[in-house]
Design an enzyme around this catalytic site. Structure first.
Site, short mmCIF file in Angstrom:
data_model
loop_
_atom_site.label_atom_id
_atom_site.label_comp_id
_atom_site.label_asym_id
_atom_site.label_seq_id
_atom_site.Cartn_x
_atom_site.Cartn_y
_atom_site.Cartn_z
N ASP A 113 0.80 -1.22 0.00
CA ASP A 113 0.00 0.00 0.00
C ASP A 113 0.83 1.27 0.00
OD1 ASP A 113 -2.57 -1.11 -0.07
OD2 ASP A 113 -2.41 -1.67 2.05
N ASP A 169 -5.94 -5.25 -5.86
CA ASP A 169 -5.70 -3.86 -5.46
C ASP A 169 -4.26 -3.42 -5.76
OD1 ASP A 169 -7.44 -5.51 -3.96
OD2 ASP A 169 -7.68 -4.03 -2.38
N1 GLY Z 1 -7.26 -1.86 -0.82
C1 GLY Z 1 -8.18 -2.24 0.17
C2 GLY Z 1 -9.59 -2.09 -0.23
O1 GLY Z 1 -9.91 -1.83 -1.37
O2 GLY Z 1 -10.42 -2.24 0.65
#
Ligand code: GLY
Length: 392
Positions: A113, A169
């Site tokens: 992230d 993601d």
């Molecule tokens: N990247 C985490 C979500 O989309 O909840």
């Protein structure tokens, strides 16, 4: 008789113009950015040192988090977008203050992230603070260090529950690698991003171009151990935000590969984005805002996810300018416009002074948790503002 015909004709001409005219995109954008500026100031007043906004409790209390939270870049990023639109020096000062709070992120043990966190904050302030590029480059290198040639992807989480988990993601975080590769002429960062995106095409997608949420790889030989959901309805369902990350990720990679002059990679990523777009256009509800999972069992009563709608709107807006398929370009732009119009309606857009300083209502973070269900979320606000800037 002549009089009667006159009044019938006059009525036919005048009546439609008496109806409510659709708000122009310019007026809508002005209205939303004005609410966004006032909400963002309100949010700043609620935050203590080192706090980043997360969401609201049912009773309206603000829930904060620290800079390690995956969303810590979105509020500063929204501030930069509001500044981009209005050039207000007070908003710039807030954007600088909240961006600077992430300056120790590099020293933390992070996961994938860091791409979201750094690119949305520092990345959007770079035109004002080019000196921050050195920090961004270090963060990109830290992200790339999570890549392993076997299985040729960046590891999302260090969680012993899985051998080598990769969530869809993660496509979003490749933007930091691509941008830093371009700025520093660094082929290694670029190759890591290409490799991750290519492997993800092979292993994350179903025949209809919907995506699984998580693929677990074997670190020994790279084979796929399993495919599953974490935040969606079922392993084989289409969790809406996962689909949103997918279309955004491949559209962004097509743009970046194009900027790098890599036509072959650009075509592969664009082709993937076009297929995902066609899938989504066939499944989105009339107003463009997806249910939290396309296969939620209680549709049409199921919850909507404004965040997924905002991310898709931003991706559709960009894809409409990249694709050579004219029909798809028209359809994706129309869908993006429909989505931002729905999000700018009172159903989703906060009244100034309400909604705890957030802009949009009705997003779903993790229904399975359950946490953040039918609440405001910083990334819904961020991608909504981005979509509006892109549509302009
Ligand atoms: N990247 C985490 C979500 O989309 O909840």
């Amino acid at each position: 008789m002549k009089k009667l015909i006159f009044w019938i004709l006059a009525g036919a001409i005048l009546l439609p113009s008496c109806g409510k005219r659709e708000e122009s995109l310019d007026a809508l954008t002005r209205r939303v950015f004005s609410v966004a500026a006032s909400q963002a100031r309100d949010m700043d007043a609620r935050l203590g040192e080192g706090e980043t906004p997360r969401t609201l409790e049912n009773d309206g209390t603000l829930i904060n988090d620290g800079i390690g939270w995956w969303c810590s870049g979105f509020y500063p990023g929204s501030l930069w977008y509001i500044w981009q639109y209005g050039q207000d020096p007070e908003i710039q000062a807030l954007a600088e203050k909240h961006t600077a709070r992430l300056d120790t992120l590099i020293r933390r043990k992070t996961d994938h992230d860091i791409g979201f966190q750094i690119n949305c904050s520092y990345g959007n302030g770079l035109s004002v603070h080019p000196e921050c590029d050195a920090y961004m480059f270090q963060c990109a290198e830290k992200l790339a260090a999570r890549y392993d040639p076997c299985p040729s992807v960046i590891k999302s989480w260090d969680n012993p529950k899985w051998e080598y988990p990769v969530i869809i993601d993660n496509m979003m975080n490749l933007e930091l690698l691509m941008e830093e590769a371009r700025r520093h002429d660094d082929d290694e960062l670029k190759e890591v991003a290409y490799s991750h995106a290519m492997t993800t095409i092979q292993n994350h997608f179903r025949e209809d171009y919907s995506t699984f949420h998580l693929v677990n790889y074997s670190p020994e030989d790279g084979h796929v151990i399993g495919r599953q959901t974490v935040q969606g309805y079922a392993d084989d369902s289409a969790w809406a935000r996962g689909q949103a990350w997918a279309i955004y990720g491949y559209t962004m990679m097509a743009r970046e590969a194009g900027l790098a002059g890599d036509e072959e990679e650009k075509d592969i990523f664009l082709n993937q984005a076009e297929h995902i777009a066609s899938y989504l256009l066939g499944r989105l509800p009339e107003d463009g805002i997806p249910y939290w999972d396309f296969d939620a069992p209680d549709i049409p009563a199921a919850l909507r996810d404004a965040s997924a709608g905002a991310i898709m709107a931003s991706a559709f807006a960009e894809l409409s300018g990249l694709t050579a398929d004219k029909a798809l370009a028209r359809k994706t732009r129309e869908m993006a416009l429909r989505q931002v119009r729905t999000l700018a309606s009172p159903q989703y857009l906060a009244e100034p002074g309400t909604n705890g300083g957030f802009l949009l209502k009705h997003s779903v973070g993790n229904l399975n948790g359950p946490s953040e269900v039918d609440v405001p979320l910083t990334y819904a606000d961020y991608y909504f503002l981005e979509a509006l800037l892109r549509l302009q």
